[in-house]
Design a protein around this motif. Structure first.
Motif, PDB file in Angstrom:
ATOM      1  N   SER A  94      -9.461  12.725   5.951  1.00  0.00           N
ATOM      2  CA  SER A  94      -8.743  11.653   5.413  1.00  0.00           C
ATOM      3  C   SER A  94      -7.718  11.515   6.635  1.00  0.00           C
ATOM      4  N   TYR A  95      -7.338  10.104   6.761  1.00  0.00           N
ATOM      5  CA  TYR A  95      -6.618   9.578   7.939  1.00  0.00           C
ATOM      6  C   TYR A  95      -5.463   8.606   7.594  1.00  0.00           C
ATOM      7  N   LEU A  96      -4.388   8.719   7.766  1.00  0.00           N
ATOM      8  CA  LEU A  96      -3.333   7.606   7.618  1.00  0.00           C
ATOM      9  C   LEU A  96      -3.429   6.841   8.890  1.00  0.00           C
ATOM     10  N   VAL A  97      -3.594   5.424   8.433  1.00  0.00           N
ATOM     11  CA  VAL A  97      -3.672   4.472   9.591  1.00  0.00           C
ATOM     12  C   VAL A  97      -2.537   3.446   9.701  1.00  0.00           C
ATOM     13  N   PRO A  98      -1.512   3.367  10.374  1.00  0.00           N
ATOM     14  CA  PRO A  98      -0.421   2.202  10.420  1.00  0.00           C
ATOM     15  C   PRO A  98      -1.182   1.168  10.881  1.00  0.00           C
ATOM     16  N   SER A  99      -0.996  -0.215  10.224  1.00  0.00           N
ATOM     17  CA  SER A  99      -1.731  -1.175  10.589  1.00  0.00           C
ATOM     18  C   SER A  99      -1.130  -2.417  10.308  1.00  0.00           C
ATOM     19  N   ALA A 100      -0.657  -3.122  11.385  1.00  0.00           N
ATOM     20  CA  ALA A 100       0.150  -4.538  11.235  1.00  0.00           C
ATOM     21  C   ALA A 100       1.388  -4.375  10.243  1.00  0.00           C
ATOM     22  N   GLY A 101       2.186  -3.440  10.520  1.00  0.00           N
ATOM     23  CA  GLY A 101       3.251  -3.026   9.651  1.00  0.00           C
ATOM     24  C   GLY A 101       3.164  -2.515   8.201  1.00  0.00           C
ATOM     25  N   GLU A 102       1.723  -2.257   7.890  1.00  0.00           N
ATOM     26  CA  GLU A 102       1.371  -1.597   6.693  1.00  0.00           C
ATOM     27  C   GLU A 102       0.860  -0.225   6.730  1.00  0.00           C
ATOM     28  N   LEU A 103       0.264   0.351   5.754  1.00  0.00           N
ATOM     29  CA  LEU A 103      -0.181   1.576   5.978  1.00  0.00           C
ATOM     30  C   LEU A 103      -1.662   1.873   5.165  1.00  0.00           C
TER      31      LEU A 103
ATOM     32  N   VAL B 186      -5.116   4.792  15.268  1.00  0.00           N
ATOM     33  CA  VAL B 186      -4.551   3.461  16.062  1.00  0.00           C
ATOM     34  C   VAL B 186      -5.453   2.267  15.173  1.00  0.00           C
ATOM     35  N   SER B 187      -4.516   1.263  15.022  1.00  0.00           N
ATOM     36  CA  SER B 187      -5.105  -0.140  14.492  1.00  0.00           C
ATOM     37  C   SER B 187      -4.856  -1.375  15.762  1.00  0.00           C
TER      38      SER B 187
END
Length: 420
Positions: free
Chosen positions: A274-283, A340-341
């Motif tokens: 499982s991975y947490l991905v910050p993306s364009a100010g969201e999670l 990374v996103s």
């Protein structure tokens, strides 16, 4: 003499440079040239994250792999700052390194070759670090008071995960945070000018561990990433729990767990990655799953959730992303604590709504080697394919053999100089 060239001539000359490395070197010649040239030149494409392999075992492999037109090729500039060091994290384009002999911790930008020194792990609090010594092969050994028992470990195995609270090139008050293996009740933080690492006690729920006959249950940290403003989000156990940390830059830098909550019921609980991905100010939360193909085969895949971690007075929420258009044409690179996103629109020729991930394809036990490859998941149709090697015959997959303990890191090129 060179400093007196007109800004117009300097800018005109820079247009003949075709690589980010050459452009950075050109821009670094003198202060007038830096003032004349923008940090991100319009004539050079934005660079995708690259995959870095820093092997802790002999022979010390140093490799970087670059994505181009749905294939990978290997190339790397010399990285003398990584010699005799272990990589324990990658944040905001900076590698977090430990020197094997002294346990000094440092940050290193592989693009600009800039380095930031942090306190040594030998400065960990005395209630955790019981003793230290140097082994015959020059590697620093520690005896650490863990949640289970006192355990001797090498310096590279001491740290489970390491992240930065913010980008050091943009924030003078960034904080480095490390989570130690088998020390679940504390995390440790410091600033660049701090003399030592500071212990931060987690929230009361994570301070508990439970007993049963012959079994001890601990909260296993699955992933942790910075998000928002001076906050960290962490996933524990089999994607069962969420923790939220607030970072106070101090000085000294402090990290406080402000909330701990069960994962929303919409997220499956399992031991798949499982991975947490910050993306364009969201999670986003990307969780592994098994899917059955049309021909009846079970294959590993991923599910994607929008994640609102909540707060101390608000429960967490998670909604599965069924419509890929809601992801807004992003490209994802998955890795524990270094996902990374990026926006596909910044990279002509690359399709959005794709996820790249590294997997260990097979292990040859006799040679104690692993074969690593890179997979590409198309979110539109759920298809997973293996990335080709641009240096080999057409259709041959990209792979490399290395020691089973080797780790890979996605690194976002950070062209900005510190405090620039």
């Amino acid at each position: 003499m060179w400093a007196r060239l007109s800004p117009r001539l300097v800018k005109l000359t820079s247009h003949f440079l075709t690589s980010a490395a050459d452009y950075l070197s050109f821009r670094a010649v003198c202060k007038p040239w830096r003032s004349a040239l923008p940090l991100r030149p319009s004539h050079l494409h934005t660079h995708l994250p690259f995959l870095l392999l820093l092997s802790p075992s002999e022979p010390r492999i140093r490799s970087a792999f670059r994505l181009s037109a749905a294939s990978y090729s290997g190339s790397i500039r010399p990285l003398p700052n990584t010699v005799n060091k272990f990589c324990i994290g990658s944040s905001f384009g900076w590698l977090i390194l430990i020197c094997e002999a002294s346990s000094d911790v440092s940050l290193f930008n592989p693009i600009t070759a800039e380095e930031i020194s942090l306190p040594s792990l030998s400065t960990l609090p005395a209630d955790v670090l019981i003793s230290s010594a140097q082994s015959d092969d020059g590697v620093r050994m520690y005896t650490v008071k863990t949640d289970c028992h006192n355990l001797p470990v090498e310096s590279d195995a001491l740290v489970d995960k390491a992240v930065l609270s913010s980008d050091p090139t943009l924030d003078r008050d960034f904080v480095a945070i490390v989570f130690l293996n088998d020390v679940h009740k504390k995390c440790f933080s410091c600033r660049p000018d701090d003399p030592s690492w500071r212990a931060n006690v987690n929230g009361p729920i994570l301070d508990l561990y439970f007993f049963a006959p012959g079994i001890r249950f601990l909260f296993r940290l699955v992933d942790v990433v910075p998000y928002g403003t001076r906050r960290l989000c962490a996933v524990y156990d089999d994607t069962e729990m969420l923790g939220i940390f607030e970072v106070d830059p101090g000085p000294p830098g402090r990290v406080t767990m402000i909330a701990c909550d069960v994962m929303p019921i919409s997220v499956p609980q399992n031991r798949l990655p499982s991975y947490l991905v910050p993306s364009a100010g969201e999670l986003l939360l990307v969780t592994g799953c098994s899917k059955r193909t049309a021909d009846g085969r079970d294959i590993e895949s991923f599910r994607v959730f929008w994640l609102d971690p909540g707060d101390w007075n608000r429960d967490a929420e998670a909604v599965e992303v069924d419509d890929i258009h809601l992801i807004r044409d992003r490209i994802f690179f998955l890795g524990t604590s270094h996902s990374v996103s990026v926006d596909a629109g910044d990279y002509p020729g690359f399709e959005g709504n794709n996820m790249y991930f590294v997997y260990r394809d097979e292990v040859t036990e006799e040679e104690e080697e692993s074969v690593f490859s890179i997979g590409l998941l198309r979110l539109g149709d759920g298809e997973i394919r293996v990335i080709a090697d641009s240096n080999q015959a057409e259709g041959q997959r990209f792979e490399w053999r290395s020691d089973g303990s080797d780790a890979t890191w996605w690194v976002s090129p950070n062209l900005r100089g510190r405090y620039e």
